[in-house]
Design an enzyme around this catalytic site. Structure first.
Site, PDB file in Angstrom:
ATOM      1  CG  HIS A 100      -0.409   6.259   4.402  1.00 31.42           C
ATOM      2  ND1 HIS A 100      -1.788   6.301   4.395  1.00 31.42           N
ATOM      3  CD2 HIS A 100      -0.013   7.074   5.413  1.00 31.42           C
ATOM      4  CE1 HIS A 100      -2.204   7.094   5.363  1.00 31.42           C
ATOM      5  NE2 HIS A 100      -1.156   7.573   5.997  1.00 31.42           N
TER       6      HIS A 100
ATOM      7  CG  ASN B 108      -1.828   1.158   1.349  1.00 32.08           C
ATOM      8  OD1 ASN B 108      -2.340   1.617   0.332  1.00 32.08           O
ATOM      9  ND2 ASN B 108      -2.067   1.656   2.546  1.00 32.08           N
TER      10      ASN B 108
ATOM     11  CG  ASP C 113      -2.573   3.212   6.455  1.00 26.47           C
ATOM     12  OD1 ASP C 113      -2.645   2.477   5.458  1.00 26.47           O
ATOM     13  OD2 ASP C 113      -3.262   4.241   6.595  1.00 26.47           O
TER      14      ASP C 113
ATOM     15  CB  SER D 232       4.998   5.110   4.234  1.00 26.38           C
ATOM     16  OG  SER D 232       5.401   6.093   5.154  1.00 26.38           O
TER      17      SER D 232
HETATM   18  C1  GAR Z   1      -2.324   8.684  -2.742  1.00 24.82           C
HETATM   19  O1  GAR Z   1      -1.688   9.761  -2.117  1.00 24.82           O
HETATM   20  C2  GAR Z   1      -2.383   7.495  -1.821  1.00 24.82           C
HETATM   21  O2  GAR Z   1      -1.269   7.359  -1.021  1.00 24.82           O
HETATM   22  C3  GAR Z   1      -3.572   7.832  -0.986  1.00 24.82           C
HETATM   23  O3  GAR Z   1      -4.509   8.269  -1.930  1.00 24.82           O
HETATM   24  C4  GAR Z   1      -3.812   8.973  -2.956  1.00 24.82           C
HETATM   25  C5  GAR Z   1      -4.300   8.483  -4.283  1.00 24.82           C
HETATM   26  O4  GAR Z   1      -3.913   9.360  -5.295  1.00 24.82           O
HETATM   27  N1  GAR Z   1      -4.016   6.713  -0.236  1.00 24.82           N
HETATM   28  C6  GAR Z   1      -4.410   6.805   1.036  1.00 24.82           C
HETATM   29  O5  GAR Z   1      -4.506   7.855   1.631  1.00 24.82           O
HETATM   30  C7  GAR Z   1      -4.784   5.486   1.676  1.00 24.82           C
HETATM   31  N2  GAR Z   1      -4.862   5.622   3.089  1.00 24.82           N
HETATM   32  P1  GAR Z   1      -4.088   8.989  -6.828  1.00 24.82           P
HETATM   33  O6  GAR Z   1      -5.488   8.386  -6.985  1.00 24.82           O
HETATM   34  O7  GAR Z   1      -3.948  10.271  -7.551  1.00 24.82           O
HETATM   35  O8  GAR Z   1      -3.002   8.012  -7.179  1.00 24.82           O
END
Ligand code: GAR
Length: 198
Positions: A108, A106, A144, A135
């Site tokens: 984060h 994942n 997480d 991360s």
């Molecule tokens: C990313 O920053 C990812 O790390 C986060 O959502 C965003 C997706 O962006 N995920 C979380 O926060 C999970 N807890 P994207 O759709 O533009 O790739």
């Protein structure tokens, strides 16, 4: 060639970066399918590369477990070597995690274990943190909380709001994610060993 399924919920900009990288002939991993819990805009990136998509709509299931069973069935169809959660905004049920661990990772947008959960960027700002980060972790049954595979600090700057800070974190996330996928694919990074030794 490492076969990867990516799961998303949103715009999929990190997915796009991985797809761009994976289109290079010498990249040792291949995204074979992209799944989502909703009609995610990021499906467009998969379609642009001719990669199949699948939808397991969260609201059509009565429970997390029922949703997870359908998601697990989809993963069983694709039989990936690695599942990448790239902005999937759902916790996976324990049965699915247990089936695929440690081959689920994942990304984060925080320097875990700081600011876990769905609002990592917002929470860092609310805490007045001077720095946050990005991360890449192995998914376990916590929020997480799995073994950290890669992470890097990102400073919080004067005037940052959630969007501006997140847009500065994402390029770091992309670099870390691509590097982790590459290292898993080449065997430089053994997820099973990383999960027990970290
Ligand atoms: C990313 O920053 C990812 O790390 C986060 O959502 C965003 C997706 O962006 N995920 C979380 O926060 C999970 N807890 P994207 O759709 O533009 O790739």
């Amino acid at each position: 060639m490492l076969k990867v399924v990516v799961l998303i919920s949103g715009t999929g900009s990190n997915l796009r970066a991985l797809l761009d990288e994976a289109s290079a002939p010498d990249f040792p991993a291949q995204v074979i399918a992209v799944g989502a819990d909703r009609e995610a805009a990021g499906f467009g990136h998969a379609e642009a590369y001719g990669i199949p998509t699948f939808l397991v709509p969260w609201e059509q299931f009565d429970s997390r477990e029922a949703w997870g069973e359908e998601l697990a069935a989809q993963l069983d169809v694709w039989q990936p070597d690695l599942v990448v959660l790239s902005g999937l905004m759902r916790l996976l049920p324990a049965g699915l995690v247990d089936r695929w661990a440690p081959h689920i990772i994942n990304t984060h947008p925080a320097y875990l274990p700081e600011f876990p959960g769905a609002h990592g960027v917002r929470d860092a700002l609310a805490a007045g943190a001077a720095q946050t980060g990005a991360s890449v972790i192995v998914v376990d049954n916590g929020v997480d909380s799995g073994p950290i595979l890669a992470q890097e600090r990102v400073p919080v700057l004067d005037g940052d709001d959630e969007n501006r800070l997140h847009e500065r974190i994402k390029p770091v996330e992309r670099r870390l994610l691509i590097d982790v996928v590459r290292r898993v694919a080449t065997g430089d990074l053994d997820l099973a060993a990383a999960s027990t030794s970290l």
